[in-house]
Scaffold this motif. Structure first.
Motif, PDB file in Angstrom:
ATOM      1  N   GLN A 109       5.382  -4.988  -4.623  1.00 60.44           N
ATOM      2  CA  GLN A 109       4.108  -5.709  -4.662  1.00 60.44           C
ATOM      3  C   GLN A 109       3.166  -5.160  -3.606  1.00 60.44           C
ATOM      4  N   TRP A 110       1.867  -5.337  -3.848  1.00 65.27           N
ATOM      5  CA  TRP A 110       0.855  -4.777  -2.948  1.00 65.27           C
ATOM      6  C   TRP A 110      -0.297  -5.771  -2.894  1.00 65.27           C
ATOM      7  N   ARG A 111      -0.848  -5.949  -1.686  1.00 64.24           N
ATOM      8  CA  ARG A 111      -1.928  -6.933  -1.545  1.00 64.24           C
ATOM      9  C   ARG A 111      -3.270  -6.216  -1.454  1.00 64.24           C
ATOM     10  N   HIS A 112      -4.191  -6.597  -2.337  1.00 59.91           N
ATOM     11  CA  HIS A 112      -5.504  -5.967  -2.360  1.00 59.91           C
ATOM     12  C   HIS A 112      -6.234  -6.300  -1.059  1.00 59.91           C
ATOM     13  N   PRO A 113      -6.754  -5.279  -0.338  1.00 55.58           N
ATOM     14  CA  PRO A 113      -7.303  -5.560   0.997  1.00 55.58           C
ATOM     15  C   PRO A 113      -8.594  -6.377   1.004  1.00 55.58           C
ATOM     16  N   SER A 114      -9.344  -6.428  -0.102  1.00 54.77           N
ATOM     17  CA  SER A 114     -10.548  -7.252  -0.024  1.00 54.77           C
ATOM     18  C   SER A 114     -10.368  -8.608  -0.701  1.00 54.77           C
ATOM     19  N   THR A 115      -9.642  -8.643  -1.816  1.00 52.71           N
ATOM     20  CA  THR A 115      -9.497  -9.935  -2.509  1.00 52.71           C
ATOM     21  C   THR A 115      -8.224 -10.669  -2.091  1.00 52.71           C
ATOM     22  N   ALA A 116      -7.314  -9.930  -1.461  1.00 47.48           N
ATOM     23  CA  ALA A 116      -5.994 -10.455  -1.081  1.00 47.48           C
ATOM     24  C   ALA A 116      -5.129 -10.803  -2.295  1.00 47.48           C
ATOM     25  N   ASP A 117      -5.600 -10.400  -3.485  1.00 49.73           N
ATOM     26  CA  ASP A 117      -4.765 -10.610  -4.680  1.00 49.73           C
ATOM     27  C   ASP A 117      -3.484  -9.793  -4.556  1.00 49.73           C
ATOM     28  N   VAL A 118      -2.393 -10.371  -5.037  1.00 52.89           N
ATOM     29  CA  VAL A 118      -1.135  -9.622  -5.042  1.00 52.89           C
ATOM     30  C   VAL A 118      -1.029  -8.867  -6.366  1.00 52.89           C
ATOM     31  N   VAL A 119      -0.857  -7.568  -6.250  1.00 55.54           N
ATOM     32  CA  VAL A 119      -0.719  -6.745  -7.463  1.00 55.54           C
ATOM     33  C   VAL A 119       0.751  -6.362  -7.595  1.00 55.54           C
ATOM     34  N   THR A 120       1.290  -6.497  -8.793  1.00 56.30           N
ATOM     35  CA  THR A 120       2.678  -6.065  -9.049  1.00 56.30           C
ATOM     36  C   THR A 120       2.646  -5.118 -10.253  1.00 56.30           C
ATOM     37  N   PRO A 121       3.672  -4.275 -10.394  1.00 56.19           N
ATOM     38  CA  PRO A 121       3.632  -3.300 -11.485  1.00 56.19           C
ATOM     39  C   PRO A 121       3.723  -3.957 -12.876  1.00 56.19           C
ATOM     40  N   HIS A 122       2.878  -3.497 -13.756  1.00 54.76           N
ATOM     41  CA  HIS A 122       2.888  -3.870 -15.176  1.00 54.76           C
ATOM     42  C   HIS A 122       4.260  -3.496 -15.760  1.00 54.76           C
ATOM     43  N   ASP A 123       4.695  -4.217 -16.773  1.00 53.53           N
ATOM     44  CA  ASP A 123       6.009  -3.943 -17.384  1.00 53.53           C
ATOM     45  C   ASP A 123       6.131  -2.507 -17.899  1.00 53.53           C
ATOM     46  N   ASP A 124       5.010  -1.926 -18.332  1.00 54.71           N
ATOM     47  CA  ASP A 124       5.077  -0.577 -18.920  1.00 54.71           C
ATOM     48  C   ASP A 124       4.940   0.537 -17.886  1.00 54.71           C
ATOM     49  N   PHE A 125       4.777   0.143 -16.596  1.00 57.93           N
ATOM     50  CA  PHE A 125       4.627   1.169 -15.553  1.00 57.93           C
ATOM     51  C   PHE A 125       5.884   2.054 -15.503  1.00 57.93           C
ATOM     52  N   SER A 126       5.667   3.365 -15.380  1.00 56.47           N
ATOM     53  CA  SER A 126       6.811   4.275 -15.229  1.00 56.47           C
ATOM     54  C   SER A 126       6.448   5.390 -14.253  1.00 56.47           C
ATOM     55  N   VAL A 127       7.450   5.967 -13.637  1.00 53.34           N
ATOM     56  CA  VAL A 127       7.218   7.057 -12.679  1.00 53.34           C
ATOM     57  C   VAL A 127       8.128   8.228 -13.000  1.00 53.34           C
ATOM     58  N   ILE A 128       7.542   9.411 -13.039  1.00 53.18           N
ATOM     59  CA  ILE A 128       8.368  10.625 -13.079  1.00 53.18           C
ATOM     60  C   ILE A 128       7.982  11.473 -11.874  1.00 53.18           C
ATOM     61  N   MET A 129       8.989  11.856 -11.090  1.00 50.79           N
ATOM     62  CA  MET A 129       8.739  12.739  -9.955  1.00 50.79           C
ATOM     63  C   MET A 129       9.234  14.132 -10.330  1.00 50.79           C
ATOM     64  N   THR A 130       8.538  15.155  -9.841  1.00 51.26           N
ATOM     65  CA  THR A 130       9.011  16.517 -10.101  1.00 51.26           C
ATOM     66  C   THR A 130       9.204  17.250  -8.780  1.00 51.26           C
ATOM     67  N   THR A 131      10.105  18.203  -8.793  1.00 47.76           N
ATOM     68  CA  THR A 131      10.342  19.013  -7.593  1.00 47.76           C
ATOM     69  C   THR A 131      11.054  20.305  -7.984  1.00 47.76           C
ATOM     70  N   ASN A 132      10.878  21.324  -7.150  1.00 47.51           N
ATOM     71  CA  ASN A 132      11.598  22.582  -7.372  1.00 47.51           C
ATOM     72  C   ASN A 132      12.878  22.650  -6.547  1.00 47.51           C
ATOM     73  N   ILE A 133      13.113  21.660  -5.670  1.00 46.05           N
ATOM     74  CA  ILE A 133      14.327  21.763  -4.850  1.00 46.05           C
ATOM     75  C   ILE A 133      15.547  21.578  -5.755  1.00 46.05           C
ATOM     76  N   GLU A 134      16.613  22.255  -5.410  1.00 41.97           N
ATOM     77  CA  GLU A 134      17.831  22.178  -6.231  1.00 41.97           C
ATOM     78  C   GLU A 134      18.785  21.124  -5.705  1.00 41.97           C
ATOM     79  N   ARG A 135      18.706  20.863  -4.376  1.00 41.93           N
ATOM     80  CA  ARG A 135      19.618  19.862  -3.807  1.00 41.93           C
ATOM     81  C   ARG A 135      18.851  18.577  -3.565  1.00 41.93           C
ATOM     82  N   LEU A 136      19.069  17.620  -4.438  1.00 43.05           N
ATOM     83  CA  LEU A 136      18.288  16.378  -4.337  1.00 43.05           C
ATOM     84  C   LEU A 136      18.671  15.570  -3.101  1.00 43.05           C
TER      85      LEU A 136
END
Ligand SMILES: Nc1ncnc2c1ncn2[C@@H]1O[C@H](COP(=O)(O)OP(=O)(O)OP(=O)(O)O)[C@@H](O)[C@H]1O
Ligand SMILES: [Mg+2]
Length: 247
Positions: A128-155
């Protein structure tokens, strides 16, 4: 179930092999935290931006030492007459809209950004994250997704807590079948195999695209000599002839 074949621009998902097969399977199964890693120029970023996004535009963070936390969650910007306005960052926009967040070259992020990424990519319920001007709490939408990429071989080189947020890590070691369709037909097989064989002399998709473009006006010999060291240019042209002799 998502039918990735459409977004992958391929006839049939069963054509996929190796890491691409795994990616299609995990996205079809609803996975929303994935790391794609491996050698450069195989299509990791392209896949992260486009596959399984249902056409909703993705947000992209390219990690460098200079990327700041303001570039991730947002910052105040002057809008004239002494007034300031909050400029939302890509991570929070992605949370709000339920889109894909692509964190490219994650191993290059600074310590501050890595710490913030722990919060941004945290599992639903904890994030969760709090909006600095409205102080509203924002949480991730159900459809939010993250893909990270990297060239390192040893995670294991990634911070343990960040790695823990991404139980699925897929090594991509070859070009995606759809990516080679942009090439002239004689280059598709070699590009798919990353021709010239061994890992050290893998040829990335970007080099195949450049070769294809240059050879149209300069001829194959000249194009190869501009892209490769002398011996490698000869080996590349020879392997192209051989691969196209095969039935
Ligand atoms: N499925 C695809 N269809 C069309 N073009 C593609 C596809 N996949 C990759 N490409 C193109 O191939 C090139 C390399 O792809 P991309 O940047 O995704 O590679 P990468 O694996 O992220 O490389 P790096 O590890 O260096 O960041 C780009 O020009 C991209 O647009
Ligand atoms: Mg990339």
């Amino acid at each position: 179930m998502l039918h990735l074949a459409d977004s992958l621009h391929i006839e049939d998902e069963t054509e996929l092999q190796g890491g691409w097969r795994d990616l299609a399977d995990v996205l079809n199964a609803g996975a929303d935290r994935v790391i794609l890693y491996g050698p450069p120029g195989t299509g990791k970023t392209y896949a992260a931006l486009h596959y399984g996004t249902l056409g909703v535009p993705s947000e992209r963070l390219i990690c460098t030492e200079d990327l700041t936390t303001a570039d991730v969650t947002g910052c105040w910007i002057p809008v004239g007459e002494g007034r300031w306005s909050w400029l939302e960052g890509p991570a929070i926009r992605s949370w709000r809209l339920g889109s894909r967040l692509v964190v490219d070259e994650v191993d290059r992020a600074s310590g501050d950004v890595l710490s913030l990424l722990l919060a941004v990519t945290d599992t639903d319920g904890s994030a969760q994250w709090r909006h600095p001007s409205t102080a509203d709490v924002v949480t991730p939408h159900d459809d939010f997704s993250v893909i990270m990429t990297t060239n390192i071989e040893r995670l294991s080189e990634l911070p343990v807590a960040l790695r823990d947020r991404f139980p699925i890590a897929i090594r991509i070691d070859r070009a995606h079948p759809a990516s080679v369709m942009r090439l002239s037909s004689d280059l598709r097989g070699p590009a798919l195999n990353g021709s010239l064989g061994d890992e050290d002399r893998r040829i990335s998709l970007r080099t195949f695209y450049a070769f294809d473009q240059l050879r149209r006006s300069l001829g194959a010999q000249r194009a190869a000599s501009l892209l490769f060291a002398e011996q490698q240019a000869t080996a590349f042209l020879d392997s192209l002839v051989i691969s196209n002799l095969r039935p």
